[in-house]
Each structure stands twice: as structure tokens, then as C-alpha cells.
Design an enzyme around this catalytic site. Structure first.
Site, short mmCIF file in Angstrom:
data_model
loop_
_atom_site.label_atom_id
_atom_site.label_comp_id
_atom_site.label_asym_id
_atom_site.label_seq_id
_atom_site.Cartn_x
_atom_site.Cartn_y
_atom_site.Cartn_z
N GLU A 1 0.81 -1.22 0.00
CA GLU A 1 0.00 0.00 0.00
C GLU A 1 0.85 1.27 0.00
O GLU A 1 0.38 2.35 0.36
CB GLU A 1 -0.95 -0.01 1.20
N SER B 1 -6.33 -3.02 1.54
CA SER B 1 -6.83 -2.60 0.23
C SER B 1 -7.35 -3.76 -0.61
O SER B 1 -7.26 -3.74 -1.84
CB SER B 1 -5.74 -1.85 -0.55
N TYR C 1 -9.29 2.48 -6.20
CA TYR C 1 -8.42 3.62 -6.49
C TYR C 1 -8.45 4.10 -7.94
O TYR C 1 -7.74 5.05 -8.27
CB TYR C 1 -6.97 3.25 -6.10
N ARG D 1 -12.35 3.45 10.53
CA ARG D 1 -13.46 3.09 9.65
C ARG D 1 -13.79 1.62 9.87
O ARG D 1 -12.93 0.76 9.75
CB ARG D 1 -13.08 3.32 8.18
N ASP E 1 -16.13 -1.48 8.71
CA ASP E 1 -16.88 -1.91 7.53
C ASP E 1 -17.77 -3.11 7.86
O ASP E 1 -17.33 -4.05 8.53
CB ASP E 1 -15.91 -2.30 6.40
N GLU F 1 -14.39 -5.67 8.40
CA GLU F 1 -13.04 -5.38 8.90
C GLU F 1 -13.02 -4.01 9.56
O GLU F 1 -13.98 -3.25 9.48
CB GLU F 1 -12.01 -5.44 7.78
N ASN G 1 -10.44 -0.55 9.95
CA ASN G 1 -9.26 0.18 9.48
C ASN G 1 -8.95 1.29 10.48
O ASN G 1 -9.72 2.24 10.61
CB ASN G 1 -9.52 0.80 8.10
N GLY H 1 -7.93 5.27 4.37
CA GLY H 1 -7.50 6.22 3.35
C GLY H 1 -7.81 7.64 3.76
O GLY H 1 -8.90 7.93 4.26
#
Length: 314
Positions: A18, A155, A225, A263, A265, A277, A279, A283
Site C-alpha cells: 500500500e 486494500s 483507487y 473506519r 466496515d 473489517e 481500518n 484512506g
């Protein structure tokens, strides 16, 4: 020369897949913070080395010295060697305020298997599945559609939806490229909904309007992305659904011991949220999911980053 402005070290890059995503996050953070803070860019190379703003190698001691010249460290590094708590641990040992979650939360959240164990203990539903290593993968018998994913990659790299037994071997091989532990999970049928949580002073938990990822198949690296993703915020959910998502997100945030921005999910199913998951350093360009969600809550991108810095300094 020192100014009266807070001096913030923004770290980008990283020795993982990443790297480029992290460079983009760090560049956006530097630009947004640059109007209010004295920003010091630091880069982690693909090989794990440290560089200053001119690209000169620092070495570990030089990096720590430069970090220590700052008031706070902002590690905009996704994936192993950054989001997994490595930089937070370095800062903790050096006595430096660091934006984001502590090392323990980052390390646990980066490990999808451990995250599922924490979620289950916190009463949050997770997908049924098994944990495989190269030594045990040969014993696994496919019995229906599954999702194959590396335990600690980010990602969506190495993630595959396997609809036929003939495709399992290739999916496992690809996943093992990214990690030596792999999860094989039953397919969860539901809408993919992300929830962003921002911690603040006195235990404040600010939850942004949820975001839905719309589209068939897996939200893979390319779709994340290349600008083609269909991201809808606020997600079209009922008040009860939004409340259940927010409650599960805060419960997960607190169970992991997160700080700053995270974040979380989910798949939103007929039975309620199922954790996908977490994070702990999502991002962070202005157009990334978490900043989009907080923009929908009326918190502009520079303000979001400023709140993260202020929380770390406190």
C-alpha cells in the site's frame, strides 16, 4: 527554525503493497495541515528506510531525532509497518504524541482473524470461516462459495470470491503471496456499508453518516483507487438500520481500544450488521471514504485532520 505553530511530522509511504496509497494520503494530509501547522514530511521507503523531505536517508536514529523535534506525529501509513501499530509503538517508546490508535489496537485490527475474535466477544456478528496456513490449506475441502483473504493485507489485495471448487487453489495461492495465514469465509449476502468513528475528548464518539459501496463482486484494489467505485453517502438506510450500524461500530471501536479516526466496515443483512473489517488508519485523501462521510456530517477535511491532531496532543 521553530515557529509558534504546532510542528507536525507527517509520515507516508511504507514497506508494503500500500506504499503508493499511503504516499497519496500523506500528501493530502500535508497540504491540508500546511495552512495551520508547521508540517515536516517524512517518508518510509519500500525497503523500510526513512527519508527526509529532500529524499535524504535518515536511518532509524536520524528518523527518531527528526520525529522528536516535532510536537506530534501523524502516521498516514496504511498496511503492515504502519497501520499495524508499528509507528505508534515507536512513538510510544520515544514519548511522542501520535495521531490515531495505539499500537495494541492497530496490531489487532490489522489481523482480521483476531479482529473477528474480538468482535464475537463483543457480541458483533462475523462471517463463519476457517483460518488456514500453507501447512493446513491442503486439508481444506470446498463446500460452497467462499471468500478467500489474507489475514493481514490491506486494500483488498489477495482477496478472491470463489464460486467454483476449481478456482480455490488459485485463490489460496494468490492470498498466500500476501500473508502466510489466510481466512476462508462463507459468503455473506448483504449491502456493504462503511461507518466512520472519530474519538475525542472525554470519551466522545462521533459517528458520521454511513457510506454504501454499490456494485457487484468484491470492492477490490483497482475499484478502490481507479475512480470507478460507486460510493453513496449518506447510505440509503432506515433510522433503525443506521442506529444499529452506529452502535456496532462504536462497540467495535471501543472493544479494540481505538483512538482518533477508524473506519468500520460491515455487511448489512436482514439480520443486522455483520463485521467485515476495521481500518485504524483508513484512506485519508479528501475523497477517501472516511473524509467523505465526515464531510456529509458537516466536518470539512482540514477540520477532520485538525481534530485528529488535537486529540493526539491532548
Amino acid at each position: 527554525m521553530r515557529t509558534d505553530r504546532l510542528r507536525v511530522a507527517v509520515v507516508g509511504g511504507g514497506a508494503n503493497s500500500e506504499h503508493e496509497v499511503s504516499l497519496a494520503s500523506a500528501a493530502a494530509v500535508r497540504t491540508a495541515l500546511g495552512t495551520s501547522y508547521d508540517v515536516v514530511p517524512i517518508t518510509l521507503t519500500r525497503c523500510g528506510g526513512w527519508q527526509d523531505r529532500e529524499g535524504r536517508p535518515l536511518g532509524v536514529l536520524g528518523a527518531v531525532a527528526l520525529l522528536s523535534s516535532c510536537d506530534v506525529v501523524f502516521p498516514a501509513v496504511h498496511g503492515p509497518g504502519g497501520e499495524d501499530g508499528a509507528i505508534a509503538a515507536l512513538c510510544a517508546l520515544a514519548g511522542l504524541p501520535c495521531v490515531g490508535s495505539p499500537a495494541s489496537a492497530g496490531a489487532t485490527a490489522m489481523d482480521k482473524h483476531l479482529t473477528k475474535l474480538v468482535a464475537a466477544a463483543a457480541g458483533i456478528d462475523v462471517a463463519a470461516g476457517v483460518l488456514l496456513s500453507p501447512a493446513t490449506a491442503g486439508d481444506y475441502r470446498w463446500s460452497g462459495p467462499v471468500v478467500v483473504k489474507p489475514v493481514a493485507a490491506g486494500s483488498s489485495q489477495g482477496v478472491s470470491l470463489v464460486a467454483a471448487a476449481a478456482d480455490l487453489e488459485a485463490a489460496l495461492k494468490e492470498a498466500f503471496v500476501h500473508d502466510d495465514r489466510v481466512l476462508v469465509e462463507e459468503v455473506v449476502h448483504g449491502r456493504e456499508i462503511d461507518v466512520a468513528v472519530l474519538g475525542g475528548r472525554d470519551g466522545e464518539r462521533l459517528v458520521a453518516p454511513p457510506l454504501e459501496i454499490v456494485g457487484p463482486g468484491i470492492f477490490d484494489y483497482a475499484t478502490k483507487y481507479d475512480g470507478s467505485a460507486d460510493l453513496r453517502v449518506p447510505a440509503a438506510v432506515t433510522p433503525d438500520e443506521e442506529a444499529s450500524l452506529a452502535a456496532a461500530a462504536v462497540r467495535m471501536y471501543d472493544a479494540l481500544g481505538c483512538r482518533g479516526l477508524a473506519r468500520i466496515d460491515f455487511f448489512l443483512t436482514a439480520e443486522g450488521p455483520v463485521l467485515l473489517e476495521v481500518n485504524t488508519m483508513p484512506g485519508l485523501t479528501e475523497h477517501s471514504q472516511a473524509p467523505r462521510m465526515f464531510a456529509a456530517a458537516g466536518i470539512a477535511y482540514p477540520d477532520l485532520l485538525g481534530r485528529m491532531v488535537a486529540d493526539a496532543v491532548r
